[in-house]
Design an enzyme around this catalytic site. Structure first.
Site, PDB file in Angstrom:
ATOM      1  N   LYS A 180      23.839 -17.160 -13.505  1.00  0.00           N
ATOM      2  CA  LYS A 180      24.384 -18.090 -14.497  1.00  0.00           C
ATOM      3  C   LYS A 180      24.878 -17.345 -15.725  1.00  0.00           C
ATOM      4  O   LYS A 180      25.996 -17.569 -16.203  1.00  0.00           O
ATOM      5  CB  LYS A 180      23.335 -19.116 -14.909  1.00  0.00           C
ATOM      6  CG  LYS A 180      23.887 -20.220 -15.809  1.00  0.00           C
ATOM      7  CD  LYS A 180      22.844 -20.805 -16.726  1.00  0.00           C
ATOM      8  CE  LYS A 180      22.624 -19.916 -17.953  1.00  0.00           C
ATOM      9  NZ  LYS A 180      21.766 -20.545 -18.980  1.00  0.00           N
TER      10      LYS A 180
ATOM     11  N   ASP B 223      24.377 -24.495 -15.032  1.00  0.00           N
ATOM     12  CA  ASP B 223      23.137 -24.631 -15.784  1.00  0.00           C
ATOM     13  C   ASP B 223      22.534 -25.994 -15.473  1.00  0.00           C
ATOM     14  O   ASP B 223      22.984 -26.688 -14.556  1.00  0.00           O
ATOM     15  CB  ASP B 223      23.380 -24.446 -17.289  1.00  0.00           C
ATOM     16  CG  ASP B 223      24.174 -25.599 -17.895  1.00  0.00           C
ATOM     17  OD1 ASP B 223      24.675 -26.468 -17.140  1.00  0.00           O
ATOM     18  OD2 ASP B 223      24.303 -25.627 -19.134  1.00  0.00           O
TER      19      ASP B 223
END
Length: 212
Positions: A117, A135
């Protein structure tokens, strides 16, 4: 409704969606994203001005006493682990990359505290490389809107979004999903009366699956 059409509707609501982490360099962005794990961007933005004033580059942060780093970021969650991570990643940047933040997945993810991420956010925001970071907001919204299955991993969600959304919209799309999840489609008490996707939202169905 197709994924690109969903983005069109999100952009009508949040035309100025963008990264909300304050930074003035790729290094500062990288540190801010690492610090943002399991806490809010707002909390990170309260800490980083003083932190970056004291340690604006990886060289200064790599040489900083860990206790001093902790004091700067004490107000955010997991600050001890995060202080160690940003000090270690700064050291590795100096030793392996001459103080320059790399742009490849392999190099970014070789840095302490950096997962996929974080690597996606840095590639997208710092280098404008088409990427789609997943996320908690992106993950939740994608599943509620039927773009991914409730049981999908974040990696699977990323794969599906990148397949369904035009590549040239990935970077802005990431921010649109975040804004939509952060400011409208909350985890608890989403503002369904404002939502243009209420007719096909799967929030209630997902809730039943979770309880089951």
């Amino acid at each position: 409704m197709k994924a690109n059409e969903i983005l069109d509707e999100m952009e009508k609501i949040f035309p100025h969606a963008q990264c909300e982490l304050h930074h003035s360099s790729s290094f500062q962005l990288l540190v801010a994203v690492v610090l943002s794990a399991q806490t809010t961007d707002e909390s990170v933005n309260k800490c980083t001005p003083a932190l970056f004033s004291a340690y604006p580059t990886s060289k200064e942060l790599a040489n900083a006493p860990i206790a001093d780093i902790e004091n700067y970021i004490r107000r955010i969650g997991l600050y001890r682990n995060k202080a160690r991570s940003i000090k270690e990643l700064s050291y590795v940047l100096e030793e392996k990359f001459h103080g320059e933040v790399p742009s490849s997945y392999k190099d970014l993810m070789s840095l302490p505290g950096v997962g996929r991420k974080t690597a996606n956010v840095v590639r997208s925001v710092a280098f404008d490389i088409p990427s789609f970071a997943v996320d908690t907001h992106v993950n939740r919204v994608s599943k509620r809107l039927g773009l991914a299955k409730p049981q999908d991993s974040v990696e699977k969600v990323e794969e599906k979004l990148k397949r369904k959304i035009d590549r040239d919209r990935w970077n802005k799309g990431h921010h649109l999903f975040i804004f939509f999840g952060r400011y409208l489609c909350h985890s608890r008490n989403p503002e369904c009366e404002r939502c243009p996707f209420i007719t096909f939202c799967r929030k209630d169905k997902i809730g039943k699956i979770s309880k089951g």
